[in-house]
Design a protein around this motif. Structure first.
Motif, PDB file in Angstrom:
ATOM      1  N   ARG A 289       0.200   3.150  -0.989  1.00 54.31           N
ATOM      2  CA  ARG A 289      -1.020   2.274  -1.024  1.00 54.31           C
ATOM      3  C   ARG A 289      -0.702   1.062   0.114  1.00 54.31           C
ATOM      4  O   ARG A 289      -1.715   0.683   0.809  1.00 54.31           O
ATOM      5  CB  ARG A 289      -1.096   1.639  -2.454  1.00 54.31           C
ATOM      6  CG  ARG A 289      -2.162   0.813  -2.676  1.00 54.31           C
ATOM      7  CD  ARG A 289      -2.241   0.474  -4.117  1.00 54.31           C
ATOM      8  NE  ARG A 289      -2.952  -0.759  -4.326  1.00 54.31           N
ATOM      9  CZ  ARG A 289      -2.402  -2.079  -4.522  1.00 54.31           C
ATOM     10  NH1 ARG A 289      -1.079  -2.063  -4.228  1.00 54.31           N
ATOM     11  NH2 ARG A 289      -3.049  -3.255  -4.429  1.00 54.31           N
ATOM     12  N   GLU A 290       0.363   0.583   0.260  1.00 58.34           N
ATOM     13  CA  GLU A 290       0.715  -0.082   1.355  1.00 58.34           C
ATOM     14  C   GLU A 290       0.415   0.303   2.680  1.00 58.34           C
ATOM     15  O   GLU A 290      -0.163  -0.280   3.675  1.00 58.34           O
ATOM     16  CB  GLU A 290       2.219  -1.025   1.269  1.00 58.34           C
ATOM     17  CG  GLU A 290       2.121  -1.868   0.153  1.00 58.34           C
ATOM     18  CD  GLU A 290       3.631  -1.929  -0.538  1.00 58.34           C
ATOM     19  OE1 GLU A 290       4.616  -1.995   0.344  1.00 58.34           O
ATOM     20  OE2 GLU A 290       3.820  -2.629  -1.574  1.00 58.34           O
ATOM     21  N   ARG A 291       0.796   1.438   2.979  1.00 63.10           N
ATOM     22  CA  ARG A 291       0.679   1.910   4.294  1.00 63.10           C
ATOM     23  C   ARG A 291      -0.601   2.370   4.496  1.00 63.10           C
ATOM     24  O   ARG A 291      -1.225   1.985   5.562  1.00 63.10           O
ATOM     25  CB  ARG A 291       1.500   3.336   4.479  1.00 63.10           C
ATOM     26  CG  ARG A 291       2.996   3.067   4.567  1.00 63.10           C
ATOM     27  CD  ARG A 291       3.811   4.366   5.170  1.00 63.10           C
ATOM     28  NE  ARG A 291       4.115   5.375   3.862  1.00 63.10           N
ATOM     29  CZ  ARG A 291       4.815   5.479   2.984  1.00 63.10           C
ATOM     30  NH1 ARG A 291       5.803   4.683   3.233  1.00 63.10           N
ATOM     31  NH2 ARG A 291       4.587   6.329   2.179  1.00 63.10           N
ATOM     32  N   THR A 292      -1.343   2.832   3.461  1.00 67.11           N
ATOM     33  CA  THR A 292      -2.852   3.022   3.577  1.00 67.11           C
ATOM     34  C   THR A 292      -3.550   1.644   4.090  1.00 67.11           C
ATOM     35  O   THR A 292      -4.404   1.778   5.200  1.00 67.11           O
ATOM     36  CB  THR A 292      -3.596   3.517   2.437  1.00 67.11           C
ATOM     37  OG1 THR A 292      -2.989   4.609   2.012  1.00 67.11           O
ATOM     38  CG2 THR A 292      -5.113   3.674   2.558  1.00 67.11           C
ATOM     39  N   ALA A 293      -3.328   0.567   3.387  1.00 65.87           N
ATOM     40  CA  ALA A 293      -3.853  -0.636   3.739  1.00 65.87           C
ATOM     41  C   ALA A 293      -3.735  -1.107   5.300  1.00 65.87           C
ATOM     42  O   ALA A 293      -4.368  -1.558   6.023  1.00 65.87           O
ATOM     43  CB  ALA A 293      -3.314  -1.789   2.864  1.00 65.87           C
TER      44      ALA A 293
END
Ligand code: ADP
Ligand code: NA
Length: 330
Positions: A289-293
């Motif tokens: 989720r963090e890398r997607t953001a």
């Protein structure tokens, strides 16, 4: 024989992939990078076979790509691109459409399922010929293998038939793709309705876990997942579909065997089991989720990655199309 080439595509039809997509497709794609030459496509042309909003499609295409990179697709080890950026897909689609019998297309059962609600009369011709575009996707890249679940077997069969038919009629041109049977990850089911599959079209958002859900939301959904009154953690598809689904998710994410997990929790009740599973899913999805953001915060860089993917895909696609055009008399 060289490294076998795999092709697969996924539609950008939601604002996040869900746990079923992750275990049934995304994670398999990541793993296949190790052993295969891998070409992956966000199939936006397939997504316009039903009514849609262009702004939403553009957003979802970027989100899908960002999630795929964030999940571990590595531009050094695979090609990831967006279908509409390689116009050869549409061109080969036409050629293959002219080789497909109307009756043959009419026998594709997924059209009947997908058009069931509004009826075949209001469905688009694009939805009807969807499997032909899918054949074009695969054949353009001379893929040796295509990962398939049960629901896609009939479509791959059409791709194989069209490759063989073209080769027979016009001369050897296409690799006939073989199915790559995915390692046994059975269907993940809906947390609130454990006898139907987890799907973006699920009736309750509590029944599906999105890859982009907040950790707290993930824990809550698992905690509230429908189980049964027995209070024993053991697998039994018939009598205990809810708990069995949770065990399957646990096993898939931890790499442990279902029997070992069941033996550990046994008759200790569902609370501790659900708590640990909630943490396991949240810990797996959190970094993604963090890398997607991060990818979505820099769309210029994301678009540049996708343009590079399209450039590499197109080098293969144009070579195939040059042969096809020559053989077809263009
Ligand atoms: P949805 O069912 O939410 O509409 P798609 O049909 O777009 O999802 O599926 C995209 C990919 O995810 C396919 O490879 C499909 O096999 C896989 N997939 C979808 N739902 C599940 C599920 N519940 N369990 C396992 N794999 C799934
Ligand atoms: Na599907």
């Amino acid at each position: 024989m060289g490294t076998r080439r795999v092709f697969s595509g996924i539609q950008p039809t939601a604002d996040s992939f869900h746990l079923g997509n992750y275990l049934g497709a995304v994670r398999q794609w990541v793993d296949l990078q190790e052993s295969r030459e891998t070409i992956y496509c966000v199939v936006d042309l397939h997504a316009i076979t039903v009514p849609y909003d262009p702004q939403v499609l553009r957003r979802r295409t970027r989100i899908a790509a960002a999630q795929l990179f964030a999940s571990g697709l590595d531009p050094e080890r695979c090609i990831l691109f967006v279908q509409s950026q390689v116009p050869e897909h549409a061109e080969l689609n036409w050629v293959l459409g002219c080789l497909t019998g109307f009756g043959e297309a009419n026998r594709m059962t997924q059209f009947k399922d997908k058009s069931a609600k509004g009826g075949a009369d209001s469905a688009s011709v694009g939805l009807f010929t969807y499997p032909i575009l899918q054949a074009a996707d695969i054949l353009l890249y001379q893929a040796d293998e295509v990962p398939v679940g049960e629901d896609q077997r009939q479509h791959l069969e059409l791709s194989r038939n069209l490759a063989q038919r073209f080769n027979h009629r016009f001369g050897e041109t296409f690799t006939v793709p073989a199915p790559y049977i995915l390692p046994a990850v059975s269907k993940i089911t809906d947390l609130q309705d454990p006898t139907s599959k987890m799907s973006k079209s699920s009736s309750s958002p509590q029944g599906i876990i999105d890859l982009l859900d907040e950790p707290a939301a993930i824990r809550k959904k698992i905690n509230r997942a429908v189980t049964d009154a027995e209070s024993v953690v053991r697998a039994d598809d018939e009598a205990k579909p809810g708990v069995t689904n949770l065990l399957r998710i646990y096993a898939a994410l931890s790499g442990e065997k279902i029997d070992d997990i069941a033996a550990r929790y046994g008759d200790g009740g569902y609370g501790g089991f659900k708590k640990d599973l909630g943490n396991l899913v949240a810990d797996t999805f959190g970094p993604i989720r963090e890398r997607t953001a991060k990818h979505l915060a820099d769309t210029d860089a994301l678009d540049a990655l996708l343009e590079d993917g399209a450039r590499r895909a197109r080098a293969i696609a144009t070579a195939t199309m040059a042969q096809v055009r020559d053989r077809c008399g263009f």
